[in-house]
Design an enzyme around this catalytic site. Structure first.
Site, mmCIF file in Angstrom:
data_model
loop_
_atom_site.group_PDB
_atom_site.id
_atom_site.type_symbol
_atom_site.label_atom_id
_atom_site.label_comp_id
_atom_site.label_asym_id
_atom_site.label_seq_id
_atom_site.Cartn_x
_atom_site.Cartn_y
_atom_site.Cartn_z
ATOM 1 N N HIS A 10 27.036 61.215 19.284
ATOM 2 C CA HIS A 10 26.675 59.719 18.558
ATOM 3 C C HIS A 10 25.073 59.564 18.146
ATOM 4 O O HIS A 10 24.703 58.486 18.471
ATOM 5 C CB HIS A 10 27.157 58.703 19.082
ATOM 6 C CG HIS A 10 28.710 58.587 19.560
ATOM 7 N ND1 HIS A 10 29.255 58.183 20.443
ATOM 8 C CD2 HIS A 10 29.610 59.310 18.828
ATOM 9 C CE1 HIS A 10 30.548 58.363 20.391
ATOM 10 N NE2 HIS A 10 30.763 59.278 19.556
HETATM 11 C C1 LIG Z 1 31.925 66.578 17.401
HETATM 12 C C2 LIG Z 1 31.850 65.360 17.024
HETATM 13 C C3 LIG Z 1 32.903 64.368 17.546
HETATM 14 C C4 LIG Z 1 32.619 63.000 16.925
HETATM 15 N N1 LIG Z 1 33.593 62.221 17.194
HETATM 16 C C5 LIG Z 1 33.539 60.825 16.691
HETATM 17 C C6 LIG Z 1 34.892 59.970 16.713
HETATM 18 O O1 LIG Z 1 35.494 60.292 17.352
HETATM 19 N N2 LIG Z 1 34.435 58.870 16.311
HETATM 20 C C7 LIG Z 1 33.360 58.764 15.424
HETATM 21 O O2 LIG Z 1 33.399 57.241 15.107
HETATM 22 N N3 LIG Z 1 32.341 59.205 15.599
HETATM 23 C C8 LIG Z 1 32.487 60.392 15.962
HETATM 24 N N4 LIG Z 1 31.375 61.258 15.886
HETATM 25 C C9 LIG Z 1 30.207 60.903 14.946
HETATM 26 C C10 LIG Z 1 30.351 60.636 13.528
HETATM 27 O O3 LIG Z 1 31.310 61.542 13.045
HETATM 28 C C11 LIG Z 1 29.186 60.733 12.728
HETATM 29 O O4 LIG Z 1 28.161 59.704 13.360
HETATM 30 C C12 LIG Z 1 29.045 60.535 11.660
HETATM 31 O O5 LIG Z 1 29.974 61.283 10.790
HETATM 32 C C13 LIG Z 1 27.631 60.514 10.834
HETATM 33 O O6 LIG Z 1 27.798 60.229 9.363
HETATM 34 P P1 LIG Z 1 26.524 60.756 8.617
HETATM 35 O O7 LIG Z 1 26.715 60.412 6.921
HETATM 36 O O8 LIG Z 1 25.293 60.051 9.075
HETATM 37 O O9 LIG Z 1 26.168 62.108 8.714
HETATM 38 P P2 LIG Z 1 27.232 63.607 8.438
HETATM 39 O O10 LIG Z 1 28.526 62.865 8.395
HETATM 40 O O11 LIG Z 1 26.879 64.474 9.536
HETATM 41 O O12 LIG Z 1 26.847 63.913 7.095
HETATM 42 C C14 LIG Z 1 25.684 64.611 6.737
HETATM 43 C C15 LIG Z 1 26.043 65.790 5.482
HETATM 44 O O13 LIG Z 1 24.845 66.235 4.965
HETATM 45 C C16 LIG Z 1 24.666 67.547 4.963
HETATM 46 N N5 LIG Z 1 23.402 68.270 4.776
HETATM 47 C C17 LIG Z 1 22.519 67.918 5.920
HETATM 48 N N6 LIG Z 1 21.206 68.606 5.377
HETATM 49 C C18 LIG Z 1 21.489 68.968 4.278
HETATM 50 C C19 LIG Z 1 20.599 69.520 3.393
HETATM 51 N N7 LIG Z 1 19.400 69.767 3.660
HETATM 52 N N8 LIG Z 1 21.217 69.654 2.157
HETATM 53 C C20 LIG Z 1 22.398 69.689 1.825
HETATM 54 N N9 LIG Z 1 23.264 68.829 2.723
HETATM 55 C C21 LIG Z 1 22.913 68.567 3.798
HETATM 56 C C22 LIG Z 1 25.779 68.082 6.018
HETATM 57 O O14 LIG Z 1 25.909 69.504 5.860
HETATM 58 C C23 LIG Z 1 26.693 66.838 6.312
HETATM 59 O O15 LIG Z 1 27.804 67.295 5.315
HETATM 60 C C24 LIG Z 1 31.417 62.666 16.168
HETATM 61 C C25 LIG Z 1 30.600 63.637 15.615
HETATM 62 C C26 LIG Z 1 30.983 64.816 16.051
HETATM 63 C C27 LIG Z 1 29.924 65.931 15.649
#
Ligand SMILES: Cc1cc2nc3c(=O)[nH]c(=O)nc-3n(C[C@H](O)[C@H](O)[C@H](O)COP(=O)(O)OP(=O)(O)OC[C@H]3O[C@@H](n4cnc5c(N)ncnc54)[C@H](O)[C@@H]3O)c2cc1C
Length: 544
Positions: free
Chosen positions: A472
């Site tokens: 997280h």
């Molecule tokens: C193993 C795991 C288990 C989890 N379990 C839970 C759960 O059960 N419940 C819950 O609520 N949360 C959970 N989380 C956390 C939750 O999923 C994340 O906090 C949330 O998805 C974050 O969203 P985000 O949009 O910030 O980033 P992300 O969803 O990580 O999206 C970022 C995206 O940007 C892309 N990206 C990054 N850099 C670049 C670049 N330079 N160029 C192009 N693309 C790029 C990445 O590939 C990715 O697709 C978990 C996370 C993980 C990893």
């Protein structure tokens, strides 16, 4: 150069919601750049596939954190999704919003429009809650299906009875009026399949002609003209691939997640001048808060050996697994439809605590070394326990000017004394839960931390030895007023001092919340979409 109205970097939780909402205006063109591949892999969609995608490098950034002062010299693994849906495509499916105080605190830090009454309408608008919940708190018409764990297991029932025997009430909806209590987990699962941000929001948007999603497109720089972001440079096909530039008429939106968003800002010359100077990166805009303030939940996982009943450890082997596979294929239920945790428990570490500050999960399974990924051979059950609102903060810093080098991730788990105290309290509660009377018929003995651990110092040593991330991370591009030195974006999520650039993802959280972060990240993106489109926010829901 190709030109779009909006260029979104990252098709993760936030990027998927943004692409969906912004493309509702048919005259607007949107380009989404995603470093990873499409989300075709079956393990993404099969709930139990979690255990496989956890280490699958083709769709996972698979970062390693720096050893911290309280991690016993260990470098803790930090998985992150790298595919459509981002981390929501590899996460543990849990739907948990957090407490109203979490968001009220964001507002009190100077962020107008981010209190609980303001964000609740977005949580509701996003979800299609199937099951318990009052309509004041729950949405029924959104795209994100939220169901309750339907696996019934004597061990889960005994765990919940044990919690109640300790005075922890049964709570039918921890996303409702009050979070405290024990219940089955709420999950983003529908008909035995994962509901990721991609399946709920991005895929429907991709049917519109104004949405252009590029996979295998690794953004390496934000392009500026003076202080205005005007486009993005990316490498098609990843390292060694072809450089491409796209232009944004209106805005570049950075949704790369807590580790990658600050790294990309730094690579683009936005950050602390000392850091950028040390990496040989020209300073475009000095903003010392970029990458600073990282927070995460740190969880030791207490394990007990089990007798008189089968646990998931045995069910996933041999003939049992075939039976379960058949069950999933015919009914979409059973072992393969499970999430890594089944029961949630929220409780306070002491009587002086105003609301729950501990989150505990129960699973009738156990993992090698206590880390999710590989189930043990002998029967076991696990209680993970963590502090909900840690004080400790770390940082994310580009390691070099190479956009393909993983960033330096230092979370500084447990550096604050309060965090150490609360984590120890969580482990003690985990022990009381595992040794409760209702679990006694199944409890063989405590394996970790083990009966020799008795004093607070011994519990702390055990936490240091085996605690891990709960995945997280947040707070590395924090939202706050311009005069706050740590702030990176304002309360409209615009980067301070620059134009045409917003950060929209988990990194903008000013403080860690009492929850897993997917639900709130989707909320952040939905709220941001209204701001970007100039739409009025829905009426606040004031709860007395
Ligand atoms: C193993 C795991 C288990 C989890 N379990 C839970 C759960 O059960 N419940 C819950 O609520 N949360 C959970 N989380 C956390 C939750 O999923 C994340 O906090 C949330 O998805 C974050 O969203 P985000 O949009 O910030 O980033 P992300 O969803 O990580 O999206 C970022 C995206 O940007 C892309 N990206 C990054 N850099 C670049 C670049 N330079 N160029 C192009 N693309 C790029 C990445 O590939 C990715 O697709 C978990 C996370 C993980 C990893």
């Amino acid at each position: 150069m190709e030109t779009f109205d909006y260029v979104i970097i990252g098709a993760g939780s936030a990027g998927s919601v943004l692409a969906n909402r912004l493309s509702e205006d048919g005259g607007t063109s949107i380009c989404v750049l995603e470093a990873g591949p499409s989300d075709w892999h079956p393990y993404i969609h099969l709930p139990a596939g979690f255990i496989k995608t956890f280490h699958m490098k083709s769709i996972n950034w698979a970062y390693q954190q720096e050893p911290g002062p309280w991690t016993g010299g260990r470098s803790i693994y930090a998985p992150r999704g790298k595919t459509l849906g981002g981390s929501s495509s590899i996460n543990g499916h849990i739907y948990n919003r957090g407490q109203r105080q979490d968001f009220d605190t964001w507002a009190q830090l100077g962020n107008r429009g981010w209190g609980y009454p303001d964000v609740l309408p977005y949580f509701k608008r996003l979800e299609r809650r199937v099951g318990e919940g009052e309509d004041t708190f729950r949405g029924r018409d959104g795209a994100l299906t939220v169901t309750t764990m339907d696996w019934r297991d004597p061990l889960c029932e005994a765990f919940m009875a044990g919690a109640m025997s300790l005075g922890i009430p049964r709570n039918q909806d921890y996303n409702g009026a009050i979070q405290e209590g024990v219940s089955y987990a709420q999950r983003t699962i529908q008909n035995g399949l994962r509901v990721s941000a991609a399946t709920a929001f991005l895929r429907p948007a991709m049917k519109r002609p104004n949405v252009h999603v590029r996979t295998h497109a690794h953004a390496t720089n934000i392009i500026f003209e003076g202080k205005r972001a005007v486009g993005v440079r990316y490498i098609r096909g990843g390292k060694g691939g072809t450089p491409v530039e796209v232009r944004a008429n209106r805005e570049v939106i950075l949704s790369g997640g807590t580790y990658n968003s600050p790294q990309l800002l730094q690579l683009s010359g936005v950050g602390s001048p000392e850091l950028l100077g040390s990496l040989g990166i020209e300073v475009r805009h000095a903003l010392p808060g970029v990458g600073e303030g990282l927070q995460d939940h740190y969880a030791p996982r207490s394990v007990a050996r089990v007798k008189n009943i089968k646990t998931i450890n045995e069910l996933r082997r041999g003939l049992s697994l075939w039976v379960e596979a058949l069950k999933w294929a015919t009914t979409r239920r059973g072992l393969l439809s499970l999430s890594p945790t089944m029961v949630y428990c929220f409780w306070h570490s002491g009587e002086s605590t105003e609301s729950s500050d501990l989150q505990l999960t129960f699973t009738p399974a156990s993992y090698k070394e206590g880390v999710q990924g590989q189930l043990e051979d002998e029967p076991g059950m696990t209680v993970a326990s963590w502090q909900q609102r840690p004080e400790s903060r770390g940082y994310v810093r580009a390691r070099s000017a190479d956009p393909f080098a993983p960033p330096i991730i230092q979370t500084n788990y447990l550096v604050e004394e309060l965090d150490r105290r609360t984590v120890v309290a969580g482990m003690k509660l985990a022990r009381r839960l595992l040794s409760s009377a209702p679990l006694a018929p199944y409890f063989a003995y405590e394996d970790f931390p083990g009966p020799k651990v008795q004093s607070d110092d011994e519990f702390l040593a055990a936490a240091t030895e085996r605690g891990t991330t709960t995945f997280h991370p947040g707070c590395t591009c924090r939202m706050g007023p311009a005069d706050a030195k740590w702030a990176v974006v304002d309360d409209q999520l615009r980067v301070h001092g620059l134009t045409g650039l917003r950060v929209v993802d988990a990194s903008i959280m000013p403080r860690m919340i009492s929850a897993n972060l997917n639900a709130s990240t989707l909320m952040i993106a939905d709220k941001a979409s209204d701001m970007i489109r100039g739409k009025a926010a829905p009426e606040a829901v004031v709860i007395r």
